[in-house]
Design an enzyme around this catalytic site. Structure first.
Site, PDB file in Angstrom:
ATOM      1  N   HIS A 120     -76.209  26.010  13.379  1.00 30.26           N
ATOM      2  CA  HIS A 120     -75.901  26.904  14.787  1.00 30.26           C
ATOM      3  C   HIS A 120     -75.063  25.891  15.568  1.00 30.26           C
ATOM      4  O   HIS A 120     -75.811  24.840  15.943  1.00 30.26           O
ATOM      5  CB  HIS A 120     -77.113  27.659  15.245  1.00 30.26           C
ATOM      6  N   ASP A 138     -57.181  29.851   6.967  1.00 29.92           N
ATOM      7  CA  ASP A 138     -57.123  31.070   8.072  1.00 29.92           C
ATOM      8  C   ASP A 138     -57.524  30.821   9.612  1.00 29.92           C
ATOM      9  O   ASP A 138     -58.068  31.445  10.162  1.00 29.92           O
ATOM     10  CB  ASP A 138     -58.429  32.070   7.570  1.00 29.92           C
TER      11      ASP A 138
END
Length: 340
Positions: A125, A248
């Site tokens: 995270h 991407d």
């Protein structure tokens, strides 16, 4: 990461919020916090797991952050579809390959785990915020990431007489060791020696094949027939060496932490570095400081603009195949421009 819904999907003119939510329920799926906490305790060897934050989702998967006593704070991406394992295996391998360049920071991936009929990807995270003042640094580090494989090749040439001089090897072909997904569509990453062949057949050709299967769009197929014949002309005089790509990198897949930029949600493969700049200029793109920093290290080659259109074509076709005919017009417009 993924704490906001995909701006790309919501930009589609014919997609209502109601349809978007239906789409999310169809392909994303979620697990209860209790079930996920039990799974994390088992897979990470934790005795304490507690969710925090509001969670969120992109247009493909949902996600939630957890505090653990063995891995600190982790982020869990969840998808209930049968293809989720392949998608997350590819994302994990992509993050590992990008991380190995020691250039742009990415979340450290830990593990892919089957979960019911789908899978989850457990990763570090990161407390991310907007790119802001780190845009120029991202441009610099992104160029260094693209140059990394070439630098490995040069190093191997100068150290060819040494054994075990490093744990990374130069990649001389185009593709990747496993399929990676751009959205939820698996990409054909079978290794090729020639970039033009790889891009024409395995990137554009795959997308056109899906358009044909889904819509039978006659104009698209006619334009593609003409475009295929001229694609090699766009690369004349260009020496293309395989570069590790994000695959991407639009504005929604870049952010920052306190000490610099972060990129995530890759669709990684080895290809022409210019490919990554195609989608970088779409959907709002990046500011001039990003491009100035990037091109100070990798200058534009002749014909850059036409090839940029060709690389954007892949992403418009990919969006057409994901989200419908709202992207048809842009796809056909690029093809018309290129064959003109």
């Amino acid at each position: 990461m993924l704490h906001i819904l995909s701006a790309r999907l919501l930009q589609q003119p014919k997609l209502t919020w109601k349809k978007f939510l239906q789409f999310r329920r169809l392909i994303g799926g979620t697990s209860s916090h209790t079930d996920m906490e039990s799974l994390l305790k088992k897979e990470l060897g934790c005795s304490m797991v507690k969710s925090f934050g509001s969670g969120g989702g992109g247009c493909i998967s949902s996600g939630q952050s957890y505090e653990t006593d063995t891995h600190g704070q982790v982020f869990v991406k969840m998808n209930s579809e049968s293809g989720a394992r392949l998608m997350f295996d590819g994302e994990k391998a992509g993050l590992e390959a990008l991380m190995a360049t020691n250039t742009v920071r990415v979340p450290k991936p830990y593990k892919v785990v089957d979960n019911g009929g789908g899978a989850v990807l457990i990763m570090e995270h990161l407390d991310m915020k907007g790119l802001g003042r780190h845009a120029a640094k991202l441009g610099e580090l992104f160029a260094k990431m693209h140059l990394h494989n070439e630098e490995l090749g040069k190093k191997e040439e100068t150290e060819s007489s040494r054994v075990g001089s490093g744990d990374q090897s130069y990649v001389s072909r185009f593709g990747f060791q496993i399929p990676t997904c751009c959205g939820y569509i698996p990409q054909d990453n079978t290794w090729q020696d020639d970039w033009v062949t790889f891009y024409t057949r395995q990137k554009l050709g795959q997308q056109i094949g899906l358009v044909e299967k889904k819509t039978g769009d006659r104009e698209a197929l006619e334009l593609w027939s003409r475009l295929q014949r001229i694609i090699p002309d766009l690369f004349k005089g260009i020496d293309i060496k395989p570069a590790i790509l994000h695959g991407d990198l639009w504005g929604g897949n870049a952010s920052s932490v306190t000490d610099g930029p972060v990129i995530f949600d890759p669709a990684t493969f080895y290809g022409h570095h210019e490919f990554d700049l195609g989608i970088a200029g779409m959907f709002g793109g990046f500011g001039s400081s990003f491009y100035s920093a990037y091109h100070s290290l990798i200058p534009k080659a002749p014909g850059f603009q036409k090839r940029s259109e060709l690389y954007q074509l892949f992403h418009y076709l990919n969006h057409w195949n994901h989200f419908g005919s709202g992207y048809r017009g842009q796809s056909l417009s690029i093809m018309r421009s290129l064959v003109r």
